[in-house]
Design an enzyme around this catalytic site. Structure first.
Site, PDB file in Angstrom:
ATOM      1  N   TYR A 146       0.850  -1.206  -0.004  1.00  0.00           N
ATOM      2  CA  TYR A 146      -0.100   0.122  -0.088  1.00  0.00           C
ATOM      3  C   TYR A 146       0.968   1.121  -0.102  1.00  0.00           C
ATOM      4  O   TYR A 146       0.634   2.156  -0.734  1.00  0.00           O
ATOM      5  CB  TYR A 146      -0.966  -0.034   1.234  1.00  0.00           C
ATOM      6  CG  TYR A 146      -1.995   1.084   1.231  1.00  0.00           C
ATOM      7  CD1 TYR A 146      -3.054   1.225   0.491  1.00  0.00           C
ATOM      8  CD2 TYR A 146      -1.758   2.162   2.321  1.00  0.00           C
ATOM      9  CE1 TYR A 146      -3.920   2.159   0.669  1.00  0.00           C
ATOM     10  CE2 TYR A 146      -2.566   3.146   2.331  1.00  0.00           C
ATOM     11  CZ  TYR A 146      -3.628   3.251   1.590  1.00  0.00           C
ATOM     12  OH  TYR A 146      -4.714   4.307   1.653  1.00  0.00           O
ATOM     13  N   VAL A 188      -9.716   0.595  12.880  1.00  0.00           N
ATOM     14  CA  VAL A 188      -9.892   0.917  14.217  1.00  0.00           C
ATOM     15  C   VAL A 188     -11.323   1.459  14.666  1.00  0.00           C
ATOM     16  O   VAL A 188     -11.901   1.055  15.325  1.00  0.00           O
ATOM     17  CB  VAL A 188      -8.842   1.685  15.069  1.00  0.00           C
ATOM     18  CG1 VAL A 188      -8.700   3.209  14.482  1.00  0.00           C
ATOM     19  CG2 VAL A 188      -8.789   1.635  16.492  1.00  0.00           C
ATOM     20  N   ASN A 191     -14.176  -1.234  13.906  1.00  0.00           N
ATOM     21  CA  ASN A 191     -13.805  -2.355  14.774  1.00  0.00           C
ATOM     22  C   ASN A 191     -14.455  -1.599  16.101  1.00  0.00           C
ATOM     23  O   ASN A 191     -15.264  -2.640  16.685  1.00  0.00           O
ATOM     24  CB  ASN A 191     -12.504  -2.672  15.120  1.00  0.00           C
ATOM     25  CG  ASN A 191     -12.189  -3.790  14.133  1.00  0.00           C
ATOM     26  OD1 ASN A 191     -12.692  -4.244  13.172  1.00  0.00           O
ATOM     27  ND2 ASN A 191     -11.088  -4.447  14.550  1.00  0.00           N
ATOM     28  N   ASP A 274       3.429  -1.282  12.369  1.00  0.00           N
ATOM     29  CA  ASP A 274       2.316  -0.609  12.748  1.00  0.00           C
ATOM     30  C   ASP A 274       2.903   1.130  13.173  1.00  0.00           C
ATOM     31  O   ASP A 274       3.560   1.163  14.165  1.00  0.00           O
ATOM     32  CB  ASP A 274       1.395  -0.750  13.955  1.00  0.00           C
ATOM     33  CG  ASP A 274       0.133  -0.077  14.048  1.00  0.00           C
ATOM     34  OD1 ASP A 274      -1.057  -1.135  13.642  1.00  0.00           O
ATOM     35  OD2 ASP A 274      -0.335   0.795  14.345  1.00  0.00           O
TER      36      ASP A 274
HETATM   37  P1  NAD Z   1     -12.733   1.868   0.407  1.00  0.00           P
HETATM   38  O1  NAD Z   1     -12.076   0.708   0.531  1.00  0.00           O
HETATM   39  O2  NAD Z   1     -14.285   2.103   1.197  1.00  0.00           O
HETATM   40  O3  NAD Z   1     -12.919   2.327  -1.039  1.00  0.00           O
HETATM   41  C1  NAD Z   1     -11.984   2.093  -2.221  1.00  0.00           C
HETATM   42  C2  NAD Z   1     -12.864   1.736  -3.303  1.00  0.00           C
HETATM   43  O4  NAD Z   1     -12.103   1.408  -4.449  1.00  0.00           O
HETATM   44  C3  NAD Z   1     -13.815   0.783  -3.080  1.00  0.00           C
HETATM   45  O5  NAD Z   1     -15.178   0.697  -3.473  1.00  0.00           O
HETATM   46  C4  NAD Z   1     -13.363  -0.892  -3.854  1.00  0.00           C
HETATM   47  O6  NAD Z   1     -14.096  -1.644  -4.169  1.00  0.00           O
HETATM   48  C5  NAD Z   1     -12.654   0.403  -4.885  1.00  0.00           C
HETATM   49  N1  NAD Z   1     -11.553  -0.618  -5.734  1.00  0.00           N
HETATM   50  C6  NAD Z   1     -10.422  -1.132  -5.237  1.00  0.00           C
HETATM   51  N2  NAD Z   1      -9.609  -1.777  -6.022  1.00  0.00           N
HETATM   52  C7  NAD Z   1     -10.147  -1.301  -7.247  1.00  0.00           C
HETATM   53  C8  NAD Z   1      -9.756  -1.661  -8.447  1.00  0.00           C
HETATM   54  N3  NAD Z   1      -8.595  -2.240  -8.901  1.00  0.00           N
HETATM   55  N4  NAD Z   1     -10.563  -1.281  -9.560  1.00  0.00           N
HETATM   56  C9  NAD Z   1     -11.705  -0.484  -9.348  1.00  0.00           C
HETATM   57  N5  NAD Z   1     -12.110  -0.224  -7.971  1.00  0.00           N
HETATM   58  C10 NAD Z   1     -11.432  -0.820  -6.977  1.00  0.00           C
HETATM   59  O7  NAD Z   1     -11.528   2.813   1.114  1.00  0.00           O
HETATM   60  P2  NAD Z   1     -11.714   4.374   1.295  1.00  0.00           P
HETATM   61  O8  NAD Z   1     -11.405   4.646   2.866  1.00  0.00           O
HETATM   62  O9  NAD Z   1     -12.867   5.057   0.909  1.00  0.00           O
HETATM   63  O10 NAD Z   1     -10.407   5.130   0.310  1.00  0.00           O
HETATM   64  C11 NAD Z   1     -10.629   5.398  -0.881  1.00  0.00           C
HETATM   65  C12 NAD Z   1      -9.454   6.069  -1.107  1.00  0.00           C
HETATM   66  O11 NAD Z   1      -8.778   7.075  -0.212  1.00  0.00           O
HETATM   67  C13 NAD Z   1      -8.128   4.968  -1.236  1.00  0.00           C
HETATM   68  O12 NAD Z   1      -7.508   5.262  -2.464  1.00  0.00           O
HETATM   69  C14 NAD Z   1      -7.342   5.210  -0.153  1.00  0.00           C
HETATM   70  O13 NAD Z   1      -6.114   4.784  -0.333  1.00  0.00           O
HETATM   71  C15 NAD Z   1      -7.361   6.730   0.073  1.00  0.00           C
HETATM   72  N6  NAD Z   1      -7.105   7.045   1.745  1.00  0.00           N
HETATM   73  C16 NAD Z   1      -8.278   6.700   2.598  1.00  0.00           C
HETATM   74  C17 NAD Z   1      -7.904   6.950   3.651  1.00  0.00           C
HETATM   75  C18 NAD Z   1      -9.114   6.776   4.969  1.00  0.00           C
HETATM   76  O14 NAD Z   1      -8.883   6.957   6.197  1.00  0.00           O
HETATM   77  N7  NAD Z   1     -10.294   6.486   4.516  1.00  0.00           N
HETATM   78  C19 NAD Z   1      -6.644   7.331   4.214  1.00  0.00           C
HETATM   79  C20 NAD Z   1      -5.872   7.650   3.189  1.00  0.00           C
HETATM   80  C21 NAD Z   1      -5.935   7.364   1.860  1.00  0.00           C
HETATM   81  N1  UDP Z   2      -6.020  -0.714  15.877  1.00  0.00           N
HETATM   82  C1  UDP Z   2      -6.372  -1.308  17.232  1.00  0.00           C
HETATM   83  N2  UDP Z   2      -7.532  -2.231  17.275  1.00  0.00           N
HETATM   84  C2  UDP Z   2      -8.317  -2.549  16.196  1.00  0.00           C
HETATM   85  C3  UDP Z   2      -7.844  -1.998  14.951  1.00  0.00           C
HETATM   86  C4  UDP Z   2      -6.755  -1.250  14.858  1.00  0.00           C
HETATM   87  O1  UDP Z   2      -5.870  -1.005  18.349  1.00  0.00           O
HETATM   88  O2  UDP Z   2      -9.005  -3.422  16.505  1.00  0.00           O
HETATM   89  C5  UDP Z   2      -5.031   0.056  15.917  1.00  0.00           C
HETATM   90  C6  UDP Z   2      -3.841  -0.163  14.849  1.00  0.00           C
HETATM   91  O3  UDP Z   2      -2.982  -1.062  15.444  1.00  0.00           O
HETATM   92  C7  UDP Z   2      -3.329   1.410  14.475  1.00  0.00           C
HETATM   93  C8  UDP Z   2      -4.446   2.033  14.714  1.00  0.00           C
HETATM   94  O4  UDP Z   2      -5.549   1.336  15.489  1.00  0.00           O
HETATM   95  O5  UDP Z   2      -2.415   1.609  15.367  1.00  0.00           O
HETATM   96  C9  UDP Z   2      -5.085   2.357  13.452  1.00  0.00           C
HETATM   97  O6  UDP Z   2      -5.560   1.417  12.874  1.00  0.00           O
HETATM   98  P1  UDP Z   2      -6.247   1.380  11.151  1.00  0.00           P
HETATM   99  O7  UDP Z   2      -6.308   0.092  10.927  1.00  0.00           O
HETATM  100  O8  UDP Z   2      -7.783   1.932  11.510  1.00  0.00           O
HETATM  101  O9  UDP Z   2      -5.630   2.369  10.428  1.00  0.00           O
HETATM  102  P2  UDP Z   2      -3.852   2.633  10.102  1.00  0.00           P
HETATM  103  O10 UDP Z   2      -3.158   1.582  10.966  1.00  0.00           O
HETATM  104  O11 UDP Z   2      -3.736   2.229   8.572  1.00  0.00           O
HETATM  105  O12 UDP Z   2      -3.698   3.991  10.498  1.00  0.00           O
END
Ligand code: NAD
Ligand code: UDP
Length: 323
Positions: A146, A188, A191, A274
């Site tokens: 990722y 997190v 969950n 992490d």
């Molecule tokens: P999400 O998993 O809910 O949404 C991602 C969407 O992309 C889903 O609908 C999935 O089915 C689709 N997808 C995955 N692979 C695909 C492919 N090969 N072709 C077409 N569609 C595909 O996640 P989200 O939280 O909505 O994240 C959306 C974007 O924002 C992502 O690019 C993610 O990396 C970025 N982002 C999100 C967060 C967050 O905290 N939510 C943080 C940083 C970056």
């Molecule tokens: N985490 C946790 N319990 C859970 C899920 C996640 O303590 O059930 C912790 C995880 O180890 C991380 C933080 O929560 O430190 C955020 O995790 P998340 O998967 O939401 O996002 P990211 O690590 O990508 O920021």
């Protein structure tokens, strides 16, 4: 505002579906592409009868041929459990997906925004993280598919910009939460809320001292639309997130308080690599977008809890192991 034809890849996902809502409400002609790997059609079902919304099942690793004015490239699994499920596919989605949307943007002269991530900073040694920080990513660890995929996508965006004058925008999104998160994505917030509502043990990884800064989805969507509409002189990368930082233990305690749950805290092993801390420096977003998050964690969690209370969880399959 002039109506534009806008493509949202990953538009049925958590963030993408809220973005589609806003763009459709603004009167744009919105095309949503998704392969539904981590989302359900229900996220956009309410848009299907709108004359200015179109849904296409497609995988962004394969080329697309559309005529559009703007592209928001949101497609990519975002939760650690989701993106580690098939890490090679995750990398392909970031890299091939970026090449395909950039090729389309070049051909159509469209503006294209990349949803990058705070994960480009890895486990940061600079705190809070400004955009100038180059990060501390383990290139061979379980999060690398990722992190490095998103870093490569940023590289492609800037190379298409320099070499082909493609009009790009790059935002680095920090942990965002809200309604329509997948209840079994293992993140997190989802969950803890699901566990609290079911009075199950709340699983804290490590000692719960690691921190994150949580942004409510409405604030995030506002920021990325502002970024797309920013002057061409500001292409990013631009951090988007809420700089108020919480430990995971504080988050768990707040969720228990807001749900009135009887859940107990249990401590599990810390996942590999992490990040121990994360907080965006949003000076650039404040300056160039005039943007500031407006929904603080207590309020945003209350709205998210309400959504999870009403959710028919039997409609969702746990797609990944969940704790
Ligand atoms: P999400 O998993 O809910 O949404 C991602 C969407 O992309 C889903 O609908 C999935 O089915 C689709 N997808 C995955 N692979 C695909 C492919 N090969 N072709 C077409 N569609 C595909 O996640 P989200 O939280 O909505 O994240 C959306 C974007 O924002 C992502 O690019 C993610 O990396 C970025 N982002 C999100 C967060 C967050 O905290 N939510 C943080 C940083 C970056
Ligand atoms: N985490 C946790 N319990 C859970 C899920 C996640 O303590 O059930 C912790 C995880 O180890 C991380 C933080 O929560 O430190 C955020 O995790 P998340 O998967 O939401 O996002 P990211 O690590 O990508 O920021």
């Amino acid at each position: 505002m002039k109506s534009r034809r806008i493509l949202v890849t990953g538009g049925a996902g958590f963030l993408g579906s809220h973005l589609c809502d806003r763009l459709v409400a603004q009167g744009h002609d919105v095309i949503c592409i998704d392969n539904f790997f981590t989302s359900q059609k229900i996220n956009v079902a309410h848009l299907l009868n709108k004359p200015n919304f179109e849904l296409i099942r497609h995988d962004v690793t394969h080329p697309m041929w559309l005529e559009v004015d703007e592209i928001y490239n949101m497609a990519c699994p975002a939760a650690p459990g989701h993106y580690q499920y098939n890490p090679i596919k995750t990398m392909k989605t970031s890299v091939m997906g970026a090449i395909n949307v950039l090729g389309m943007a070049k051909r159509c002269r469209a503006k294209v925004l990349q949803a990058s991530t705070s994960e480009v900073y890895g486990d940061p040694t600079v705190h809070p993280q400004p955009e100038t920080y180059r990060g501390n990513v383990n290139p061979i660890g379980p999060r690398a598919c990722y992190d490095e995929g998103k870093r490569a996508a940023e590289t492609l965006f800037f190379d298409y910009h320099r070499s082909n004058r493609v009009n790009i925008r790059v935002v680095r999104i920090f942990n965002t939460y809200g309604p329509r998160m997948h209840p079994f994505d293992g993140r997190v917030v989802s969950n803890f809320i699901r566990q609290a509502l079911n009075n199950e043990n709340i699983t804290i990884f490590g000692e719960g001292k690691q921190s994150r800064s949580f942004c409510y989805v409405d604030d995030l969507v506002e920021a990325i639309i502002r970024m797309m509409n920013a002057p061409d002189s500001f292409i990013g990368p631009c951090n988007i997130g809420n700089p108020v930082e919480f430990t995971m233990k504080q988050l768990a305690e707040l969720v228990i308080e807001l749900t009135g749950s009887k859940s107990q805290l249990v401590y599990k092993a810390m996942p590999e690599d992490d990040p121990s801390q994360r907080q965006p420096d949003i000076t650039l977003a404040r300056k160039h977008l005039g943007w500031e998050p407006t929904v603080q964690l207590r309020e945003g969690l209350a709205r998210t809890i309400e959504y999870f209370r009403r959710l028919d969880i039997s409609q969702y399959r746990p797609p990944t192991p969940n704790y």
